[in-house]
Every structure is written in structure tokens, then in C-alpha cells.
Motif scaffolding. Structure first.
Motif, short mmCIF file in Angstrom:
data_model
loop_
_atom_site.label_atom_id
_atom_site.label_comp_id
_atom_site.label_asym_id
_atom_site.label_seq_id
_atom_site.Cartn_x
_atom_site.Cartn_y
_atom_site.Cartn_z
N ALA A 126 -11.75 10.54 5.04
CA ALA A 126 -10.43 9.10 4.75
C ALA A 126 -10.20 8.63 2.75
CB ALA A 126 -11.00 7.63 5.20
N ILE A 127 -11.08 9.37 2.33
CA ILE A 127 -10.41 9.39 0.82
C ILE A 127 -9.23 10.27 0.80
CG2 ILE A 127 -11.48 9.80 -1.15
CD1 ILE A 127 -14.32 8.20 -1.27
N ALA A 128 -9.44 11.57 1.40
CA ALA A 128 -8.82 12.64 1.11
C ALA A 128 -7.42 12.43 1.50
CB ALA A 128 -9.60 13.84 2.01
N GLU A 129 -6.96 12.19 2.72
CA GLU A 129 -6.11 11.77 3.28
C GLU A 129 -5.53 10.86 2.71
OE1 GLU A 129 -7.37 12.48 8.24
OE2 GLU A 129 -7.48 10.43 7.72
N HIS A 130 -5.90 9.40 2.46
CA HIS A 130 -5.34 8.61 1.59
C HIS A 130 -4.93 9.22 0.07
CE1 HIS A 130 -4.16 4.35 -0.30
NE2 HIS A 130 -5.28 4.78 -1.22
N VAL A 131 -5.63 9.95 -0.64
CA VAL A 131 -4.98 10.50 -2.11
C VAL A 131 -4.52 11.57 -1.94
CG1 VAL A 131 -5.76 10.69 -4.06
CG2 VAL A 131 -7.16 8.95 -2.71
N GLY A 132 -4.46 11.92 -0.77
CA GLY A 132 -4.03 13.86 -0.53
C GLY A 132 -2.85 13.57 0.57
N SER A 134 -3.10 13.69 2.89
CA SER A 134 -3.53 15.13 4.01
C SER A 134 -4.51 15.26 3.27
CB SER A 134 -2.85 15.77 4.92
OG SER A 134 -1.92 16.46 4.06
N GLU A 135 -5.43 16.31 4.14
CA GLU A 135 -6.60 16.42 4.00
C GLU A 135 -6.29 17.98 3.57
OE1 GLU A 135 -10.88 18.37 6.30
OE2 GLU A 135 -10.63 15.66 6.41
N GLU A 136 -5.43 18.48 3.78
CA GLU A 136 -4.84 19.63 3.46
C GLU A 136 -4.38 19.67 1.98
OE1 GLU A 136 -5.04 19.72 7.77
OE2 GLU A 136 -4.05 18.97 6.60
N GLY A 137 -3.80 18.48 1.17
CA GLY A 137 -3.29 18.18 0.73
C GLY A 137 -3.93 17.92 -0.52
N PHE A 138 -4.66 17.07 -0.23
CA PHE A 138 -6.01 16.62 -0.62
C PHE A 138 -7.20 17.90 -1.63
CE2 PHE A 138 -10.09 15.16 -2.38
CZ PHE A 138 -10.14 14.24 -2.93
N VAL A 139 -7.19 19.17 -0.44
CA VAL A 139 -7.74 20.08 -1.25
C VAL A 139 -7.05 20.88 -2.04
CG1 VAL A 139 -8.64 22.25 0.10
CG2 VAL A 139 -9.20 20.80 1.73
N LEU A 140 -5.52 20.91 -1.94
CA LEU A 140 -5.12 21.66 -3.25
C LEU A 140 -4.96 21.46 -4.21
CD1 LEU A 140 -1.06 21.77 -1.26
CD2 LEU A 140 -3.35 23.69 -1.97
N LEU A 141 -5.58 19.87 -4.19
CA LEU A 141 -5.13 19.05 -5.54
C LEU A 141 -7.07 19.34 -5.89
CD1 LEU A 141 -4.50 15.06 -4.75
CD2 LEU A 141 -3.34 16.40 -6.37
N MET A 142 -7.66 19.34 -5.13
CA MET A 142 -8.99 20.34 -5.45
C MET A 142 -9.13 21.49 -6.10
SD MET A 142 -11.48 18.72 -2.08
CE MET A 142 -13.02 19.47 -2.94
N ASN A 143 -8.38 22.20 -5.27
CA ASN A 143 -8.26 23.76 -6.20
C ASN A 143 -7.72 23.48 -7.13
OD1 ASN A 143 -9.97 24.83 -4.01
ND2 ASN A 143 -8.38 24.77 -2.71
N SER A 154 -14.88 29.53 -7.96
CA SER A 154 -15.29 28.32 -6.47
C SER A 154 -13.53 28.09 -6.26
CB SER A 154 -15.55 26.53 -7.34
OG SER A 154 -16.13 26.95 -8.80
N HIS A 155 -13.49 27.82 -5.14
CA HIS A 155 -13.26 28.03 -3.67
C HIS A 155 -13.50 26.13 -2.92
CE1 HIS A 155 -9.86 28.07 -0.88
NE2 HIS A 155 -9.30 28.01 -1.87
N PHE A 156 -12.30 25.32 -2.66
CA PHE A 156 -12.57 24.65 -1.27
C PHE A 156 -11.47 24.81 -0.40
CE2 PHE A 156 -13.92 22.76 -6.00
CZ PHE A 156 -15.36 22.97 -5.96
N MET A 157 -12.17 24.46 0.85
CA MET A 157 -11.74 24.11 1.94
C MET A 157 -11.51 22.82 2.60
SD MET A 157 -9.84 27.54 2.77
CE MET A 157 -10.06 27.68 4.40
N ASN A 158 -12.41 22.03 2.40
CA ASN A 158 -12.26 20.23 2.53
C ASN A 158 -13.00 19.77 1.68
OD1 ASN A 158 -15.97 20.66 3.43
ND2 ASN A 158 -14.93 22.38 5.02
N PRO A 159 -13.11 18.88 1.65
CA PRO A 159 -13.45 17.26 0.86
C PRO A 159 -15.14 16.63 1.24
CG PRO A 159 -12.41 15.97 2.24
CD PRO A 159 -11.95 17.79 3.01
#
Length: 395
Positions: A126-132, A134-143, A154-159
Motif C-alpha cells: 500500500a505504501i509503495a503504490e501510494h508513494v511511487g 505503483s509498486e514498480e515505480g516505488f521499486v525504481l525509487l528504492m534502487n 544490493s538490488h530490490f524487486m519489491n517493497p
């Protein structure tokens, strides 16, 4: 004004080219603590110095330790009082949960408590979808954040940290990430919380969350951070503790006795690498007309104190041509005179500015303003420069 800005610009360049600080590792200085982990690391949060590492660069699954990155990215990019809505993709997410209802709304701040205290995978999505977006958009921010703070393994595929190919980190990277995150006051407050209540719009009773991190109750001074487990990653843990003004963070991956191992690791750090005051703010530098612009402390073993050296580097006297004519002038209020480099066994571990006596000295940056590596160096100096500019340009 153009003349002043030109003068300051030429001074900024050499300062921002400083090497990264706090990266000298203590591996091998003192025999490390015994533990059962496949990989482990111990870091001094303030300096970023890794005090102990066991296969620290081995890339492994990290389970819900992923949520350390999720939380700091959400804090930096989101608004704590925003209402986060639970979508169908976040609802009833597999694994650990805070049992959010479809369509339910909760503030981002409370979602973060549910994320970090109870490891809610539904909260993570829920956090990822709200902030990013979409979940994919948030994962881009994580990386992107991983790249910014120098997490090279390190590499992230999900929140949330559910097992996925291409989703991994290391003990050393997680130690650096945790040290970075703990400098954020919101993150620091959340992970130190033992119990939290939050409004529940669907029931007459409130949510009530107890932190899964037993170190908060088992270890004196414990103040974070996150547990993790999947069938492939096994038990993972990041813990932190503060004693005598020093905060340490320990990381273990795949460790069946993590509570005891973390106590041993933290004890090892506090006992063998206490913070040592190397310099005080406004301390005169012998045989010069300059004083230190801020204090400096560093974790050192007793056997290392004689290996720490200080090198004074003074800037050349800069004289700029006036835009109005041929007269040459300098600004007398601009007192930055150079820096002192601190080296341990020939490796740079930090730098502090020096100023001419009687000149304006900007305030020291707050702890949460500092970060690790090259970014931390720039961030810390940027804080000082903002204060200089504010002083010089005020009416």
C-alpha cells in the motif's frame, strides 16, 4: 553580489572534492565476536565505520529487512499525514500482515508503524503504490536510493522482501543503509517504538502493534531496527543500540541464534571501539591563526589511537578581480581557511573545516543531516555552506 558569489564558487570546488569519509574498516584489528550467521556486519552509525564483517559482501536474500529501504524511501518521498488507501493488490498480501481491509485508509505514518513493528506486507504494498504511483515505480525509487548511498551489492524487486529472483543485498550494504536511515528522526522514532496503537475505521477497537524486534526488550540501550524471515532467506535481523552517546547497528543474515549473536556483536563494538573525541569545535590549531569549525569523534580501538594522524590543509589566499574595475579585494567576513584531514593508517576517515579566528563559524550540522560516503560528505558540507550563505547575505 556577483563578486561574492564568484568568490564562494571557487572555494566550494576543493571542498566538494573531498574523498568519502568514515569508510575505514576495522576488520582484523581485533578478533571478532563468534556468531552463527552466514553473513554479518557491525557498524558505528555516526561515522559509518564498519567495525566487524563476516562475509559482509556476500549477496543473499534479505526477507523483510527490505522494509528498512521501503520505510526510508517512503519517509523521504511521502507526507506522513497523507491517507494511504488499500488497493486490491495490497489487500491480503501473502506473508506477515497487519490485516488491512480492502479500501481502508490509514495515514502514511501509521502505515509505517505497521510496516516496521509488525512487518506488514500489505502495508508495504500500500505504501509503495501510494508513494511511487505503483509498486514498480516505488521499486525504481528504492534502487535509485541504493545507488545514491553507495550500496554496490544490493538490488530490490519489491517493497516487502518476499523471495524474488534479483532481490538481494549484503550484510555490509544493510549496515550502511541502516546507518543512513537512523540519521532520519522519523525513521529513528518509529523503529525504537515497542508498542503502537492506531485508529481502526472498520472496528470498534484500535489496532495495537507490539514490535517483533525482541532486542528492544532483551538488550540494554536497544533502539531498533527490523526482523525478517522467509523459507529461503531464513532468519535475518538488523538491530541497533545506543550507549554513552554511541549508536551501533548489527546485521545478521541466515542466523538461527540471532538474538544472542546480536548481543555479542553489540557488546563487542561498545567494548572495543568506543567513540574518541579527536577535536572540539573552535579549538585553536597550534602555531596558526585558525580554529576548528566543528568537533570530530571516531570509534577507535586502544591499539589504533597512535595510528590516527591529522593533516592541516590551508586554502590559498584567493583574490578576485572586482567587476566594477581593476581593484582587487577579498571579503573579510568569509573566514573559511581550509580543513584538517583525519587519517587512520593512511586512510582518510574524516575532515573538519578550519576558520580564521574571529570570523563567523556556521553551526554544526544536526546528526540527521549527515549521511554516509560521498553523499554524506557533500550533505554535511552543504549544511555548513547554507549557514554561511544565510549569514553573509542577511540584511
Amino acid at each position: 553580489m556577483r563578486k561574492l558569489m564568484k568568490f564562494m564558487a571557487c572555494m566550494l570546488v576543493p571542498l566538494f572534492l573531498f574523498p568519502s569519509i568514515g569508510l575505514a574498516e576495522a576488520q582484523g584489528t581485533i578478533p571478532g565476536p563468534s556468531n552463527h550467521a552466514q553473513s554479518a556486519a557491525l557498524i558505528d552509525v555516526t561515522s559509518g565505520r564498519i567495525l566487524y564483517s563476516k562475509d559482509g559482501d556476500k549477496e543473499l536474500r534479505i526477507a523483510s529487512l527490505t522494509k528498512i529501504m521501503t520505510a526510508i524511501v517512503a519517509i523521504e518521498h511521502g507526507k506522513l499525514d497523507d491517507k494511504v488507501k488499500v488497493t486490491s493488490s495490497a489487500f491480503a498480501k501473502e506473508g506477515s500482515s497487519i490485516y488491512l481491509k480492502l479500501g481502508e485508509e490509514m495515514t502514511l505514518e501509521n502505515m509505517l508503524y505497521g510496516l516496521m513493528l509488525r512487518s506488514g506486507n500489505d502495508a508495504a504494498s500500500a505504501i509503495a503504490e501510494h508513494v511511487g504511483g505503483s509498486e514498480e515505480g516505488f521499486v525504481l525509487l528504492m534502487n535509485k536510493k541504493a545507488e545514491q548511498i553507495g550500496l554496490t551489492h544490493s538490488h530490490f524487486m519489491n517493497p516487502h522482501g518476499l523471495d524474488a529472483d534479483g532481490h538481494y543485498s549484503t550484510a555490509n550494504d544493510l549496515a550502511r543503509l541502516t546507518a543512513y536511515a537512523l540519521k532520519n528522526p522519523v525513521f529513528k522514532r518509529i523503529v525504537a517504538t515497542e508498542n503502537k496503537s492506531a485508529p481502526n475505521p472498520n472496528e470498534s477497537w484500535e489496532y495495537s502493534w507490539q514490535n517483533k524486534n525482541k532486542m528492544l526488550r532483551l538488550y540494554e540501550g536497544a533502539d531498533g531496527v527490523k526482523t525478517g524471515y522467509t523459507k529461503k532467506a531464513f532468519r535475518c535481523l538488523v538491530s541497533s543500540a545506543t550507549r554513552n552517546g554511541q549508536q551501533l547497528a548489527a546485521v545478521t543474515l541466515n542466523d538461527g541464534d540471532d538474538w544472542n549473536d546480536h548481543a555479542r556483536m553489540l557488546n563487542f563494538g561498545f567494548e572495543n571501539f568506543p567513540l574518541v573525541e579527536i577535536a572540539k569545535k573552535e579549538q585553536p590549531v597550534q602555531n596558526t591563526d585558525v580554529v576548528t569549525g566543528r568537533g570530530f569523534t571516531y570509534p577507535l580501538a586502544k591499539s589504533e589511537t597512535s595510528s590516527l594522524t591529522k593533516k592541516l590543509i590551508l586554502l590559498d589566499n584567493r583574490v578576485q578581480e572586482s567587476t566594477e574595475g581593476d581593484a582587487k579585494t577579498t571579503d573579510p567576513t568569509f573566514g573559511l581557511a581550509g580543513r584538517i584531514d583525519m587519517q587512520l593508517d593512511g586512510k582518510l576517515v574524516g575532515s573538519i573545516p578550519v576558520y580564521r579566528k574571529g570570523s563567523y563559524i556556521p553551526p554544526e550540522p544536526k546528526t540527521e543531516d549527515a549521511t554516509l560516503g560521498g553523499i554524506g560528505e557533500i550533505s554535511t558540507w552543504a549544511s555548513a555552506w547554507r549557514a554561511v550563505l544565510s549569514h553573509l547575505l542577511s540584511p
